[in-house]
Design a protein around this motif. Structure first.
Motif, PDB file in Angstrom:
ATOM      1  N   ARG A   3      -2.344  -7.464   0.964  1.00 53.76           N
ATOM      2  CA  ARG A   3      -3.598  -6.199   0.656  1.00 53.76           C
ATOM      3  C   ARG A   3      -4.469  -6.264   2.034  1.00 53.76           C
ATOM      4  O   ARG A   3      -5.176  -5.119   1.777  1.00 53.76           O
ATOM      5  N   ARG A   4      -5.054  -7.578   2.532  1.00 60.09           N
ATOM      6  CA  ARG A   4      -5.935  -7.343   2.929  1.00 60.09           C
ATOM      7  C   ARG A   4      -5.097  -7.413   4.692  1.00 60.09           C
ATOM      8  O   ARG A   4      -6.145  -5.986   5.639  1.00 60.09           O
ATOM      9  N   GLY A   7      -5.151  -3.370   3.586  1.00 59.56           N
ATOM     10  CA  GLY A   7      -6.604  -2.619   3.320  1.00 59.56           C
ATOM     11  C   GLY A   7      -7.418  -2.609   5.673  1.00 59.56           C
ATOM     12  O   GLY A   7      -7.752  -1.991   5.963  1.00 59.56           O
ATOM     13  N   ARG A 192      -2.776   4.269   3.295  1.00 63.54           N
ATOM     14  CA  ARG A 192      -3.662   4.914   1.646  1.00 63.54           C
ATOM     15  C   ARG A 192      -2.910   4.845   0.744  1.00 63.54           C
ATOM     16  O   ARG A 192      -2.802   3.980  -0.181  1.00 63.54           O
ATOM     17  N   GLU A 195      -1.082   1.188  -0.185  1.00 63.75           N
ATOM     18  CA  GLU A 195      -2.641   0.212  -0.494  1.00 63.75           C
ATOM     19  C   GLU A 195      -1.874   0.307  -0.842  1.00 63.75           C
ATOM     20  O   GLU A 195      -2.404  -0.137  -2.297  1.00 63.75           O
ATOM     21  N   GLU A 196      -2.251   2.327  -2.171  1.00 62.61           N
ATOM     22  CA  GLU A 196      -2.164   2.627  -3.457  1.00 62.61           C
ATOM     23  C   GLU A 196      -0.956   2.110  -4.372  1.00 62.61           C
ATOM     24  O   GLU A 196      -1.312   1.181  -5.106  1.00 62.61           O
ATOM     25  N   HIS A 198       0.503  -0.925  -3.427  1.00 62.37           N
ATOM     26  CA  HIS A 198       0.238  -2.798  -3.119  1.00 62.37           C
ATOM     27  C   HIS A 198      -0.702  -2.614  -4.437  1.00 62.37           C
ATOM     28  O   HIS A 198      -0.306  -3.271  -5.558  1.00 62.37           O
ATOM     29  N   LEU A 199      -1.658  -1.835  -4.530  1.00 63.86           N
ATOM     30  CA  LEU A 199      -2.553  -2.173  -5.370  1.00 63.86           C
ATOM     31  C   LEU A 199      -2.454  -2.046  -6.678  1.00 63.86           C
ATOM     32  O   LEU A 199      -2.826  -3.011  -8.284  1.00 63.86           O
ATOM     33  N   LYS A 201       0.867  -2.237  -7.657  1.00 64.55           N
ATOM     34  CA  LYS A 201       2.050  -3.431  -8.456  1.00 64.55           C
ATOM     35  C   LYS A 201       0.587  -4.798  -8.541  1.00 64.55           C
ATOM     36  O   LYS A 201       1.191  -5.543  -9.680  1.00 64.55           O
ATOM     37  N   LEU A 202      -0.248  -4.972  -8.112  1.00 63.06           N
ATOM     38  CA  LEU A 202      -0.886  -6.096  -8.214  1.00 63.06           C
ATOM     39  C   LEU A 202      -2.060  -6.279  -9.510  1.00 63.06           C
ATOM     40  O   LEU A 202      -1.824  -7.022  -9.931  1.00 63.06           O
ATOM     41  N   SER A 203      -2.873  -5.052  -9.702  1.00 61.57           N
ATOM     42  CA  SER A 203      -3.438  -4.704 -10.343  1.00 61.57           C
ATOM     43  C   SER A 203      -1.944  -4.837 -12.377  1.00 61.57           C
ATOM     44  O   SER A 203      -2.116  -5.321 -13.687  1.00 61.57           O
TER      45      SER A 203
END
Lengths: 279, 280
Positions: A3-4, A7, A192, A195-196, A198-199, A201-203
């Motif tokens: 994520r970092r 980002g 982007r 990133e979306e 990945h986020l 999936k993280l959520s």
């Protein structure tokens, strides 16, 4: 970490592509025509790659920084690009300083290796830093620093859209420039999207799920990213056709050069020639 | 009014998939404001692509400005370039539509393909940006713009060609309320002053009275379910329910639980009997 990383990449792309941050609007260097900057700075950069002595390389590096300073550029931005040089250079140039890579007169003895052979390679008695090795490493480091500095001066003084115009003005085929411009244009959209994904999936994740599952997810994420990229690419092609594109690229012509642009190019060419003469 | 589009029994399917449009027959007259209404996946975007000569009918016939649209006809001069100039397509995803490095080049792209003179192009770029109040964006790269600004630039890139018809794919999707309002006013002005034909694909019933006088309703079977004036379409609850644009679900009023067709974005009153009529 992913994520970092994503980002960070999005942030870098935003900074690099953001016209508001491009120092092209500051100082006289920013007002020089993009074609003149490309021609002038690239000619110095090419000359730099032929230099063999440390003195001219150091002079070139100094000149690049002086140009950035007197040209009114954002020095932090130029310095930021230079930060990548030590890590890159150390990894590639440091081994050249040792006698196992470059023979020469030992300057510093680092350790005792014992001699003999290791496979097909001969192992020297001692691991040393040689004078010739140090010279080769220093030359590599200086050349990298000078080239990166020249490239970052060009990038910091010119907005990406002007850079592409400049390339066209110098005779680079319009189709090639158009593809390069589109790659730049859609870079941040791609990052982007990554990133979306990945986020998203993280959520929906609750801690570690094992390497195999993570690998499967990464593959699925890449597949989804490819699908999205393809969808955008198809829409872009349709949007182009819809506005009359039939396969032949037509672009706006460039304005005329001013005497300042001509002077800048002449100065760069003279400097490059002087560097070559110094060797 | 001259016919702008004439569809006769048009069907279209993406390769290896079920048809996304079946047997569509309708006409669009010059200066009309037509909305293509339907649930997601009903074939609205496909219909717009067919109108813009990006897809071609697999059966039936599409005519634009009196000429049949085929892969050859939309490429061959004089009709091809003329058709591209007269029909502008505003894509739902502005990022896909704005592919040039700067706003100025974005607007110049279409006229350059038409072979216009550069001085004329640069003058028209200035005029069009001024018309939309975005002259300050001229040197900006499109990726750095807000959604509303991107939509305006995308619209400007079409208007510079002085089109006769605008095909709008979900034009207000993703826009904040202020940007939506500005866009709707702009479209209204363009229609009112210039007599522009507007064809808008949407599933937003709130939008309909602002952008259309006539509605083509697409059903989930990818056929045209109705072709009627906007006001009548909005009042036809049975039609809207059948094409999945409104729904009925249970809700509670104190101790009473009931269900009736409605959409969450529109107020409506209804009767419960026993004198308990009320407004949602």
């Amino acid at each position: 970490m992913v994520r970092r990383g994503l980002g960070g990449l999005v942030g870098i792309a935003t900074v690099l592509l953001d016209d508001g941050l491009a120092a092209g609007r500051q100082g006289w260097l920013g007002r020089v025509d993009a074609r003149a900057k490309l021609l002038g700075l690239l000619s110095v950069l090419v000359a730099t790659t032929f230099l063999r002595n440390l003195g001219p390389l150091a002079l070139c590096l100094g000149a690049a920084w002086a140009l950035a300073w007197f040209g009114g550029l954002d020095m932090r931005r130029v310095a930021l690009a230079l930060l990548a040089v030590p890590a890159f250079t150390l990894a590639l140039a440091a081994p050249a300083a040792f006698n196992v890579v470059t023979a020469g007169t030992p300057l510093v003895v680092l350790c005792h290796l014992g001699g003999g052979h290791w496979g097909p390679w001969r192992v020297p008695e001692f691991l040393t830093v040689t004078d010739r090795g140090l010279f080769v490493a220093a030359r590599f480091a200086l050349r990298s620093a000078a080239c990166v500095s020249l490239a970052s001066v060009l990038a910091a003084a010119t907005r990406p859209q002007d850079l592409f115009k400049g390339l066209r003005g110098l005779g680079v085929p319009a189709a090639f420039v158009m593809v390069a411009a589109m790659m730049t244009r859609y870079l941040d959209l791609l990052l982007r999207s990554a990133e979306e994904i990945h986020l998203a999936k993280l959520s929906r994740s609750l801690g570690g799920v094992g390497v195999a599952r993570e690998q499967a997810w990464a593959a699925a994420g890449m597949g989804e990213l490819y699908r999205r990229s393809r969808t955008v690419a198809e829409s872009v092609a349709e949007a182009m056709v819809s506005r009359g594109y039939t396969g032949e690229v037509h672009t706006l012509r460039q304005g005329r050069w001013s005497w300042q642009d001509g002077t800048f190019v002449a100065g760069c060419l003279a400097f490059g020639a002087a560097l070559l003469a110094l060797g | 009014m001259d016919k702008v589009f004439d569809f006769r029994g048009v069907s279209f399917a993406y390769p290896g998939r079920e048809p996304s449009l079946r047997e569509a027959t309708f006409e669009v007259a010059g200066g009309e404001r037509l909305a293509i209404l339907g649930a997601n996946g009903s074939g609205k975007s496909t219909l717009l692509h067919l109108m813009d000569g990006l897809y071609f009918a697999q059966s039936g016939e599409v005519r634009a400005f009196g000429q049949r649209l085929t892969p050859e006809s939309v490429e061959r001069p004089p009709f091809g370039p003329l058709f591209r100039r007269r029909a502008g397509f505003l894509f739902q995803n502005s990022d896909a539509q704005l592919f040039c490095p700067s706003v100025e080049e974005e607007l110049a792209f279409g006229p350059l393909q038409m072979g216009w003179k550069e001085e004329e192009i640069l003058r028209r770029v200035g005029d069009t940006l001024g018309l939309l109040g975005i002259a300050h964006l001229r040197d900006r790269p499109p990726h750095g713009l807000s959604s509303g600004e991107k939509k305006k630039v995308a619209l400007a890139s079409l208007l510079i060609l002085s089109p006769v018809v605008l095909l709008l794919d979900e034009p207000t999707a993703g826009l904040d309320p202020r940007s939506q309002g500005i866009l709707l006013e702009l479209l209204d002005d363009l229609h009112g002053m210039g007599g522009l034909t507007l064809v808008t694909a949407t599933h937003d019933l709130e939008l309909l009275p602002h952008i259309s006088d006539r509605v083509l309703v697409l059903g989930e079977d990818h056929r045209i379910a109705a072709d009627l004036p906007t006001e009548r379409a909005l009042g036809d609850t049975g039609l809207l329910l059948s094409v999945n644009l409104i729904h009925a679900h249970r809700h509670r009023h104190g101790a009473m639980v009931h269900s009736h067709p409605h959409q969450h974005t529109r107020t409506h009153d209804h009767a419960h009997g026993e004198g308990k009529d009320h407004l949602h």
